[in-house]
Design an enzyme around this catalytic site. Sequence first.
Site, PDB file in Angstrom:
ATOM      1  N   LYS A 198       0.759  -1.089   0.150  1.00 42.83           N
ATOM      2  CA  LYS A 198       0.178   0.134  -0.011  1.00 42.83           C
ATOM      3  C   LYS A 198       0.912   1.087  -0.010  1.00 42.83           C
ATOM      4  O   LYS A 198       1.697   1.382   0.611  1.00 42.83           O
ATOM      5  CB  LYS A 198      -0.879  -0.005   1.240  1.00 42.83           C
ATOM      6  CG  LYS A 198      -1.808   0.937   1.386  1.00 42.83           C
ATOM      7  CD  LYS A 198      -2.835   0.867   2.282  1.00 42.83           C
ATOM      8  CE  LYS A 198      -3.701   2.002   2.725  1.00 42.83           C
ATOM      9  NZ  LYS A 198      -4.910   1.786   3.951  1.00 42.83           N
ATOM     10  N   SER A 205      -9.400   1.609   3.072  1.00 43.73           N
ATOM     11  CA  SER A 205      -8.723   2.571   2.291  1.00 43.73           C
ATOM     12  C   SER A 205      -7.625   1.639   1.431  1.00 43.73           C
ATOM     13  O   SER A 205      -7.111   2.060   0.487  1.00 43.73           O
ATOM     14  CB  SER A 205      -8.002   3.243   3.029  1.00 43.73           C
ATOM     15  OG  SER A 205      -7.181   2.875   3.943  1.00 43.73           O
ATOM     16  N   SER A 221      -9.806  -0.702   7.146  1.00 41.04           N
ATOM     17  CA  SER A 221      -9.258  -0.582   6.024  1.00 41.04           C
ATOM     18  C   SER A 221      -8.380  -1.627   5.335  1.00 41.04           C
ATOM     19  O   SER A 221      -8.284  -2.098   4.385  1.00 41.04           O
ATOM     20  CB  SER A 221      -8.070   0.450   5.681  1.00 41.04           C
ATOM     21  OG  SER A 221      -8.682   1.855   5.932  1.00 41.04           O
TER      22      SER A 221
END
Lengths: 481, 481
Positions: free
Chosen positions: A76, A152, A176
């Site tokens: 990420k 997210s 997330s």
Amino acid sequence: MSQQNMTIAALQQAYQTGDLSPKQVIENALERCQQYLDHNIWIELFSMEQLQPYLDALENSSIEEKPLFGIPFAIKDNIELAGFPVTAGCEAYTYTPDKSAFVVQQLIDAGAIPLGKTNLDQFATGLVGVRSPEKWGPCHNSFDKDYISGGSSSGSAVAVALGLVSFSLGTDTAGSGRVPAAFNNLIGLKPTRGLLSTDGVVPACRSLDCVSIFSLTTDDANTVFNVAAEFDANDAFARPNLDTNKGNYGQLAESTFSFAVPKPDQLNFFGDAEYAEQFEQAVKHLESLGGEKHFIDFEPFFTAARLLYEGPWVAERRVATEGVNRQAMLQVIQDILATQEDARADDLFKAEYKLQACRQQVRDVLQSYDFILTPTAGTTYTIEQVQADPIKLNSNLGHYTNFMNLLDCSAIAVPTGFISSGLPFGVTLFSRAFSDARLLSYANLMQQTLRLPLGAMDVACPDSSAAISSCGDRITVAVCG
Amino acid sequence: MSQQNMTIAALQQAYQTGDLSPKQVIENALERCQQYLDHNIWIELFSMEQLQPYLDALENSSIEEKPLFGIPFAIKDNIELAGFPVTAGCEAYTYTPDKSAFVVQQLIDAGAIPLGKTNLDQFATGLVGVRSPEKWGPCHNSFDKDYISGGSSSGSAVAVALGLVSFSLGTDTAGSGRVPAAFNNLIGLKPTRGLLSTDGVVPACRSLDCVSIFSLTTDDANTVFNVAAEFDANDAFARPNLDTNKGNYGQLAESTFSFAVPKPDQLNFFGDAEYAEQFEQAVKHLESLGGEKHFIDFEPFFTAARLLYEGPWVAERRVATEGVNRQAMLQVIQDILATQEDARADDLFKAEYKLQACRQQVRDVLQSYDFILTPTAGTTYTIEQVQADPIKLNSNLGHYTNFMNLLDCSAIAVPTGFISSGLPFGVTLFSRAFSDARLLSYANLMQQTLRLPLGAMDVACPDSSAAISSCGDRITVAVCG
């Protein structure tokens, strides 16, 4: 070739038999990535040239020495990889770190190969996966491009679901690492706070942030967790693992188990009858495995959850983005950061007392059951729906996730079925801190008995390499490898 | 009669032989209290009439059933006793609770008899014992009336030192249970945060407050601790005790032990050469008992300590006194509460990150030694001196105490000698949370080998009823009872 089984075990077997080399796997993966560019998975996808050093580093090594030898993974883009820019989904924020995040370095040292940095809701603020600037665009669901991927950690989830990498790192402050797992038919492990170092991770709410793991199977989540969960004294919030949470994956203490679910009137599916039905099925499945179901009052969990966005914890997000030009952020992020701006230290203490009261209220509950079960999300939405109502629908998705880190729980998202449209549904098992191994074991029991295909691929669920404890006489014990 | 030995063991023996009855002990104690009225120990001293119900409650009971049968104790006047006013040292704050604080109830249920509510630094804010309104006056030292008693638990300490009660409850947020112990030749146990319920205790900094125990011997501290340390689910900050911290008082794992002291240049005696010499003697005594001395960097402890009064934690004191008319408070308390008024939630998070970094820095240190040793206070002062310079001298007294609860440590203050004026000197042993039993055991080892007279009385140190582990061949093993 037919669709490659990207589980760690499958790749390792192919490496050992010589059917595949890490280089071939990486080349194939990069090729497949090209087919999915319109999913907006990557903020930066690396080239074969950029990846060569990682392949070279494997040369005098072996699977025996490196438990993640030649395993491709995604990072990420709020986690540092040495020499590559970090954006956190905000171009103005971009910087290039000299060294990798501690947790990334553990994985690389174990032989894993980072394929790229993935798209995310800006500053990891969101559960939808559409809060990315135009430059990168919303990340699309791996099953249906019209649907949100969840966020997210959107790109990290979709990359695993589409078989582009074997696993990925996300972050999980408010959900997330779980919501995108549910929406893409993945295992999403949100470990105990502090077990995976957050050194080199862009903070969201620094006191709550966790690095999370997406994988196709619980075996893989366990393998990655064991490599990643190294104590890092440079991370102020790091905690050493407990012996009771080590090396006992697959070992369940009892032949029966107990789990708790919210009282029926405390479940909220936001009108989604199919999700409600799926949850009921998941509960029934656990009961069929020997699980004793109990109902608990979920109010303290909801009370804690409300503190996260309606209380002064927003100040942590503000501290995390201090020095970043607000105008350079998406409007929705600016709006969130503008709330609670007049919250005083006094207010935060009062909120912390409220939270502490919730913690005390759930102490007994968390100790009384092997795990607590909820839907991971109460429903799902199209990208268009979220764009039309970005705050409220996002908030709906956190109904079962926002409290987790505030209440110091460990959690794992597990796929349990599909709704009629073909979109996946999943549940979350959670318990108190340092229950990761136990949760992984129960998740494995579910995965091995449900045997759903992996991610968004046409790949069957493999047998687990962990001995699965029999629960009563209803489970076939599967041992392999 | 000669001066009564007020230790719990001595009273229990007298009760068992029939030499004394609880009624006689209480009557004698109340009589002695009258001799010391000019010490300003009590905010409310109860009458024999008021105490009769407690005596009556003992009638069909025995020492076997009630471990504190007929033992008189004192309660700091920021802790609730059913039916008696609580002032917290501020008349305008006064209220009368219907029920007793959870911890007080434990003691009463075990047979202890509360003799009265004791004087304190207003709202437990101070380490001096002179921050009481004129109505009650400064609490005087039990050895020399010109000297401060230490605070904030001033009256509770002096009552024990003068043999008016066997033990007492104080509170300890920043050192209030240790500094008065040092200045009055007492054991001062500041237990692990959360082990003694703070339900029914007027908060100072609610997230840090501890109920503390003053006693003449470590045996007594241990006896009271075992009764008092009951988990109270109604206290949001309560934590259940660990098995490793139960029932093992007196049992030291090894025949040698290791302890750490601050690097010499990090010690501060504020010019007091006699205190410096006393500390050196205490260290030498521990070495003579088989202790291996190590030096540690004390900077993280000091950094944490500074956060308490120089950082947003003052906001907790403000929250605790919300609704109280500031004008009704002592000027010095008003001044403290007026600091950090503009501290925002953002600032508190930043301060919490700093604190968390300190916690991480001391983790290893706390695990590496059996305990850490410091002076309890670096020097002492006359009441006049403190009145002339109330903030700075108070602050000096917290040099070795302010960090303790912020860093989640357990601590015990132990007397180790006397300076030439006859005033006592003491040290503090501390370690990580849930080390209470171990600290009590080492404190006992010190007390049994130093054999100082008890409190400010002419009573010799009795043998401990705990088996003292021999350290090498240097300690005589003393077992009795």
